[in-house]
Structures are given as C-alpha cells and as structure tokens.
Design an enzyme around this catalytic site. Structure first.
Site, short mmCIF file in Angstrom:
data_model
loop_
_atom_site.label_atom_id
_atom_site.label_comp_id
_atom_site.label_asym_id
_atom_site.label_seq_id
_atom_site.Cartn_x
_atom_site.Cartn_y
_atom_site.Cartn_z
N LYS A 1 0.84 -1.22 0.00
CA LYS A 1 0.00 0.00 0.00
C LYS A 1 0.87 1.26 0.00
O LYS A 1 0.61 2.20 -0.75
CB LYS A 1 -0.93 0.03 1.24
CG LYS A 1 -1.90 -1.13 1.32
CD LYS A 1 -2.89 -0.94 2.48
CE LYS A 1 -2.25 -1.00 3.85
NZ LYS A 1 -1.65 -2.30 4.19
N ARG B 1 -0.32 -9.01 13.38
CA ARG B 1 -0.89 -8.01 12.47
C ARG B 1 -1.76 -8.68 11.40
O ARG B 1 -2.78 -8.13 10.98
CB ARG B 1 0.23 -7.19 11.82
CG ARG B 1 0.81 -6.17 12.80
CD ARG B 1 2.21 -5.72 12.42
NE ARG B 1 2.30 -4.99 11.20
CZ ARG B 1 3.42 -4.91 10.45
NH1 ARG B 1 4.51 -5.55 10.82
NH2 ARG B 1 3.42 -4.23 9.34
N ARG C 1 11.50 -1.90 10.41
CA ARG C 1 10.47 -1.42 11.33
C ARG C 1 10.40 -2.31 12.56
O ARG C 1 10.54 -3.53 12.43
CB ARG C 1 9.12 -1.39 10.61
CG ARG C 1 8.81 -0.04 10.03
CD ARG C 1 7.57 -0.05 9.21
NE ARG C 1 6.41 -0.64 9.86
CZ ARG C 1 5.18 -0.61 9.36
NH1 ARG C 1 4.98 -0.02 8.19
NH2 ARG C 1 4.18 -1.16 9.98
N ARG D 1 -9.32 0.93 8.84
CA ARG D 1 -8.90 -0.43 9.17
C ARG D 1 -9.97 -1.17 9.95
O ARG D 1 -9.78 -2.35 10.27
CB ARG D 1 -7.65 -0.38 10.01
CG ARG D 1 -6.35 -0.71 9.24
CD ARG D 1 -5.23 -0.55 10.21
NE ARG D 1 -4.03 -1.25 9.93
CZ ARG D 1 -2.95 -0.70 9.37
NH1 ARG D 1 -2.98 0.52 8.92
NH2 ARG D 1 -1.85 -1.40 9.26
N ARG E 1 11.88 -6.52 4.62
CA ARG E 1 11.67 -5.11 4.28
C ARG E 1 12.55 -4.17 5.10
O ARG E 1 12.75 -4.40 6.29
CB ARG E 1 10.19 -4.82 4.54
CG ARG E 1 9.77 -3.39 4.46
CD ARG E 1 8.29 -3.30 4.35
NE ARG E 1 7.63 -3.16 5.64
CZ ARG E 1 6.36 -2.79 5.79
NH1 ARG E 1 5.62 -2.57 4.73
NH2 ARG E 1 5.83 -2.68 6.98
P1 AMP Z 1 1.02 0.52 8.96
O1 AMP Z 1 2.24 1.36 8.77
O2 AMP Z 1 -0.14 1.00 8.17
O3 AMP Z 1 1.29 -0.95 8.81
O4 AMP Z 1 0.60 0.70 10.52
C1 AMP Z 1 1.46 0.37 11.57
C2 AMP Z 1 0.67 0.26 12.86
O5 AMP Z 1 0.07 1.52 13.16
C3 AMP Z 1 -0.48 -0.73 12.86
O6 AMP Z 1 -0.06 -2.06 13.14
C4 AMP Z 1 -1.37 -0.15 13.94
O7 AMP Z 1 -0.86 -0.44 15.24
C5 AMP Z 1 -1.22 1.35 13.73
N1 AMP Z 1 -2.23 1.87 12.77
C6 AMP Z 1 -2.00 2.40 11.55
N2 AMP Z 1 -3.14 2.78 10.96
C7 AMP Z 1 -4.13 2.45 11.82
C8 AMP Z 1 -5.55 2.56 11.77
N3 AMP Z 1 -6.19 3.06 10.71
N4 AMP Z 1 -6.25 2.11 12.85
C9 AMP Z 1 -5.64 1.61 13.93
N5 AMP Z 1 -4.31 1.47 14.03
C10 AMP Z 1 -3.55 1.89 12.99
#
Ligand code: AMP
Length: 213
Positions: A13, A171, A160, A88, A127
């Site tokens: 994404k 996740r 990360r 989400r 990654r």
């Molecule tokens: P991402 O970089 O999108 O994979 O997000 C990393 C982490 O941030 C996720 O595992 C969640 O803990 C938190 N996070 C990101 N976006 C959301 C969202 N829309 N709702 C809830 N938690 C989020």
C-alpha cells in the site's frame, strides 16, 4: 480523486500510494506514518500509540479517526488524497463516510491489493525503510544499490520495529478479523476494485492505474 488503498500489511500500500501521489499530485495520508512520527517525537499521541503498535494491535478507533478528520480538512487535500492504512475497521469506515458526507465529498475508488499470507510474511521480514525519506526496500525484490543505504537520500535504512515474525503474525490476525470485512463494506457501496499485488512494483502500479482511471 479520493482513493483508499486496502490490503494486508505488506501488500505494498505504501509503495503504491507514493507512486500515485507522484502521478496525480495528491497527498498520501498514511496513519501508520503519522503514528510512527509521533512515536519518534515522543509526544502524547506517540506514547499512547506505541503500546498498541509494538504488539501489532490497532490503535483505538477514536484516536485515528480524530487524526484523519483533521488531516483531510487541510488545504492540500482539496483536490484529493490517497488513504493508506485507513480505514482499518468498520467503525473507521463509517466515520470516514460520515465526515466526507458532511463535506459534500465521496470516495471515488477503493483498491484492494490482494496478496497471500505467505507472501506477506516474506515481504515484511525482508523489508527495510528509510527513516528520513520513507523510501522502501526489500532484500530480494528491491535491494538498495548500497546495502543498508537509501538510494534516494543516502539515509541509513532500518527495519520497522513491528516487522518481526511474532508481530507480523499478530498483524495478519488483526487484519483478517478487523480489516478484511471492509472489502464487503465497500463492495456494497460499488466502488471496490481488486488488484493482484504480485509481480514487480511497476506491474502492480499499472494494474492499480487501470482501476483508478
Ligand atoms: P502501517 O504502517 O499502516 O502498517 O501501521 C502500523 C501500525 O500503526 C499498525 O499495526 C497499527 O498499530 C497502527 N495503525 C496504523 N493505521 C491504523 C488505523 N487506521 N487504525 C488503527 N491502528 C492503525
């Protein structure tokens, strides 16, 4: 153009959102990036969010909904935006529709990047990202020219904190339970398009472009 990119963690994404941003000159809004920046700044939001992010849980809906409501009202979003990692949950999607309705706006397209769980695990484990410019690399499919160094800005690449095997599995579970139902939600609204997220980044991008045309 207002777009949502859906898909499990590691579907690409972020990479696709950055390419769409360059092509259409509209901002990429990544709740993950906003939250990670807050963690880095060690501010109130970051302290609250990190306890969820570190273990692969979702940050509470009210927190991320508040962030997005504020962000999409900013002037650079007037011509559109790409949501990457939001919504989400169904609650987040409902609140987003509500807010856009109040602004007289709609989501034009929801692109679902389809990828298998096995692929996700291998992608996330290999990654690395640049903490300075957000550039993304993968040890097999997109290695940097110099190991550990960002091609774009020369920053030192890092893995990360949540890209470790235990958190990746969590996740994925959270994705299946809370986020995958959004496909049905947007299918009913008639604006969901699925894209196979396999192959090169460029191949996937051309499929995405077909869907947002
Ligand atoms: P991402 O970089 O999108 O994979 O997000 C990393 C982490 O941030 C996720 O595992 C969640 O803990 C938190 N996070 C990101 N976006 C959301 C969202 N829309 N709702 C809830 N938690 C989020």
């Amino acid at each position: 153009m207002r777009l949502i990119l859906l898909g499990p963690p590691g579907a690409g994404k972020g990479t696709q959102a950055k390419m769409l941003k360059e092509k259409f000159h509209i901002p990429q809004i990544s709740t993950g990036d906003i939250l990670r920046q807050s963690v880095k700044d060690n501010n109130e939001l970051g302290i609250k969010a990190s306890s969820f992010m570190d273990v692969g849980e979702l940050v509470p809906d009210d927190v991320v909904i508040g962030l997005i409501k504020e962000r999409i009202k900013q002037v650079d979003c007037e011509t559109g935006f790409i949501l990457d990692g939001f919504p989400r949950t169904i609650v987040q999607a409902e609140k987003l529709s509500e807010t856009l309705n109040e602004m007289g706006l709609l989501i034009d397209r929801v692109v679902d990047l389809e990828v298998t769980a096995e692929e996700v695990i291998s992608r996330l484990a290999g990654r690395s990202t640049c903490p300075d410019c957000g550039g993304m690399f993968h040890e097999e499919s997109r290695p940097p020219k110099v190991s550990g160094i960002c091609d774009g800005c020369g920053g030192v690449l890092a893995q990360r904190q949540d890209d470790n095997s235990e958190t990746i599995l969590k996740r994925l579970d959270v994705y299946q339970e809370s986020t995958a139902p959004l496909k049905q939600f947007y299918k009913k609204q008639g604006n969901l398009k699925a894209v196979t997220a396999r192959g090169s980044v460029e191949e996937i991008f051309s499929r995405v472009l077909e869907m947002v045309k």
